[in-house]
Design a protein around this motif. Structure first.
Motif, PDB file in Angstrom:
ATOM      1  N   SER A  40       0.538  -1.438   0.003  1.00 22.18           N
ATOM      2  CA  SER A  40      -0.358  -0.218  -0.305  1.00 22.18           C
ATOM      3  C   SER A  40       1.204   1.273   0.341  1.00 22.18           C
ATOM      4  O   SER A  40       0.327   1.818  -0.477  1.00 22.18           O
ATOM      5  CB  SER A  40      -0.822  -0.338   1.435  1.00 22.18           C
ATOM      6  N   TYR A  90      -3.179  -7.308  -5.980  1.00 22.15           N
ATOM      7  CA  TYR A  90      -3.431  -6.778  -5.527  1.00 22.15           C
ATOM      8  C   TYR A  90      -4.983  -7.237  -6.788  1.00 22.15           C
ATOM      9  O   TYR A  90      -5.674  -8.147  -5.678  1.00 22.15           O
ATOM     10  CB  TYR A  90      -4.199  -4.923  -6.682  1.00 22.15           C
ATOM     11  N   TYR A 136      -5.873  -2.251   1.691  1.00 19.88           N
ATOM     12  CA  TYR A 136      -4.683  -1.731   0.149  1.00 19.88           C
ATOM     13  C   TYR A 136      -4.760  -0.473   1.178  1.00 19.88           C
ATOM     14  O   TYR A 136      -4.107   0.158   1.071  1.00 19.88           O
ATOM     15  CB  TYR A 136      -5.169  -1.995  -0.533  1.00 19.88           C
TER      16      TYR A 136
END
Length: 418
Positions: A34, A128, A154
Motif C-alpha cells: 500500500s 492486488y 490496501y
C-alpha cells in the motif's frame, strides 16, 4: 452414518478456519504493497532535491505506478490463474519491495520511472488482483465482506507506515528509508504469501439469491454486454470520486477552510485523516451489507449516499466543521466500489477465473484515474468555480445508482437464471 457426519462437520470446521487464515494473510500482503501509492507524497520533496527536476516531471513516476498497476491487470490476473496465486503474489510482493530498494539508488529520472513506476506498478497490481481473486473464492457466501476487507487492507495499510516513514526520512534520509522499508515490505509480503493456499473447488458459486453453475473464462466474459455495463458503472464511480477527492486541497483553499483550526488541528489534514479512515471502513461495511440485501440494492444506497453528501458538502463548504464531516461521508459513499464490483462480477461470471476476470474490470479504475483529476481541473479552469465539478460528479453518482437498481439488477437476474 454418525462417523460420516462427524468427519463432514470436522472438515467444514477446518475449512472455515482456513478461510479466515487466508483472509488474514491476504490483509498482510495488501498492507505490504500500500505504501508506494499512499506514501508517495512524502517522497516527492526528497526526490526533487536529489534529481533537481520540476514537480510535473517527477509526478510522471506516480502516473506510471497507477498505469502499470491497473492496465496490466488482465495479464496479471491470467498469469495468477495459470500459475497459482501463492507463486505470483510472492513475486509481486518482492517486486514491490525491490522497487523501493532500487529507487533508493536512483539518481536519474528515467531509472526512477522504471524502478518505482514500472516495477512497482507491476508488483502492486499482481498482489492486488491476486488477493481479491483469492478471497472471493474462499468466501463464496461472503464475497462482498471479504473483498472489502482486503481492499481496506490496501487502503488503510499505509496508515501504519506513514508516520514511521516520515520520521525515518527526517532522521536517516531518502536512501536509507527506501532501503529499510523496501526490505520490510518484501519480507512481510513474501512471508505472508508463503501461507496462501488455493480455495477448495466448488461446483457452484453462492450469491445472495442464486447460484451460478457456469464459470466464464475472460474471453467468454468479454463477449457479454452485462460485463461492459459493470465496467461502465465502475468507471463512472471511479471518475466521480476522483474528480472531487483529487482536488480536495484546492477546494479547501478556495473556500477558505483549509487552515482553519478545528480541535487544535488544521481542517484540511483533519479532513484527510477522516477520509482515509472512512474510505477504508466503507469497503468491508458495504460489502457485508451487500451479502445480506443484495449487490445492486447496496450499490443504489451507497451511490445515492455519495451524491447526497457531495451536494451538502458543496452547500456548506464554508463551514469548517461540516467541511470535515461531510468529506468523510463522501469517502464513505465512494470506497465501497472496491468491494461491491468484484463481488458482483464473481457472483455473475463464476469464481474459477476470478483473478483474470477482475483484472479486466479493474481497468475501469485506471480509466477513472486518468479522467477524474484532469476533468475536474479543466471544468474548474473553464468555469472558475466548483459547482460544475460537483454537478458532474453528482450526476455520475445518480446515473450509476439508477443503472444498478433499474438495469443491472433485472438483467443480472435474467442472466443467472438463464
Amino acid at each position: 452414518m454418525s462417523v460420516q457426519t462427524d468427519v463432514s462437520l470436522n472438515s467444514i470446521h477446518i475449512r472455515s478456519a482456513q478461510k479466515w487464515q487466508q483472509l488474514a494473510l491476504g490483509l498482510l500482503c495488501m498492507a505490504s504493497i500500500s505504501s508506494p501509492q499512499y506514501v508517495w507524497t512524502l517522497l516527492t520533496k526528497p526526490f526533487l532535491e536529489r534529481l533537481d527536476v520540476h514537480l510535473p516531471l517527477l509526478q510522471v513516476t506516480f502516473s506510471l505506478l497507477i498505469i502499470f498497476q491497473t492496465f496490466l491487470s488482465p495479464l496479471q490476473g491470467k498469469l495468477i490463474d495459470r500459475f497459482g496465486a501463492r507463486r505470483l503474489i510472492g513475486f509481486g510482493t518482492l517486486f514491490t519491495g525491490a522497487s523501493w530498494m532500487g529507487a533508493a539508488y536512483s539518481h536519474s529520472l528515467w531509472s526512477l520511472y522504471m524502478l518505482y513506476g514500472v516495477v512497482g506498478g507491476i508488483g502492486t497490481g499482481i498482489v492486488y488482483i491476486g488477493i481479491v481473486g483469492q478471497v472471493v473464492r474462499w468466501f463464496p457466501a461472503q464475497r462482498g465482506f471479504a473483498a472489502g476487507m482486503v481492499a481496506a487492507g490496501y487502503g488503510m495499510g499505509a496508515i501504519v507506515t506513514t508516520l514511521p516513514i516520515s520520521v525515518s526520512l527526517s532522521h536517516y534520509g531518502l536512501t536509507s528509508t527506501l532501503l529499510i522499508f523496501g526490505v520490510g515490505f518484501a519480507a512481510l509480503g513474501g512471508l505472508a504469501s508463503r501461507g496462501l493456499r488455493d480455495a477448495p473447488s466448488v461446483s457452484s458459486v453462492i450469491s445472495h439469491q442464486a447460484c451460478v453453475e457456469r464459470h466464464y473464462a475472460s474471453s467468454q466474459m468479454l463477449k457479454q454486454p452485462l460485463f461492459w455495463l459493470l465496467f461502465f458503472m465502475m468507471a463512472c464511480m471511479s471518475t466521480s470520486g476522483l474528480m472531487v477527492t483529487s482536488q480536495l486541497a484546492s477546494f479547501a483553499a478556495d473556500v477558505g477552510v483549509g487552515q482553519v483550526l478545528i480541535w487544535g488541528m488544521a481542517a484540511l489534514p483533519l479532513a484527510m485523516s477522516l477520509d482515509r479512515l472512512t474510505n477504508g471502513l466503507t469497503r468491508p461495511l458495504f460489502g457485508w451489507v451487500s451479502d445480506r440485501i443484495g449487490r445492486e440494492n447496496t450499490m443504489f444506497v451507497a451511490f445515492i449516499l455519495e451524491a447526497g453528501a457531495m451536494s451538502l458538502w458543496l452547500t456548506f463548504r464554508h463551514d469548517p466543521l461540516l467541511f470535515i464531516l461531510l468529506s468523510g461521508v463522501v469517502f464513505l459513499g465512494w470506497g465501497e466500489i472496491f468491494s461491491l464490483f468484484p463481488a458482483t462480477l464473481t457472483d455473475t461470471f463464476g469464481s474459477q477465473h476470478a483473478a483474470s476476470n477482475y483484472g479486466w474490470l479493474y481497468m475501469s479504475q485506471g480509466v477513472g484515474s486518468i479522467l477524474g483529476g484532469p476533468l475536474a481541473a479543466l471544468l474548474y479552469q473553464a468555469s472558475h468555480g466548483w459547482v460544475p465539478v460537483f454537478s458532474l460528479a453528482i450526476g455520475l453518482d445518480i446515473l450509476t445508482a439508477l443503472l444498478a437498481i433499474a438495469v443491472l439488477k433485472p438483467w443480472r437476474q435474467r442472466f443467472i437464471s438463464r
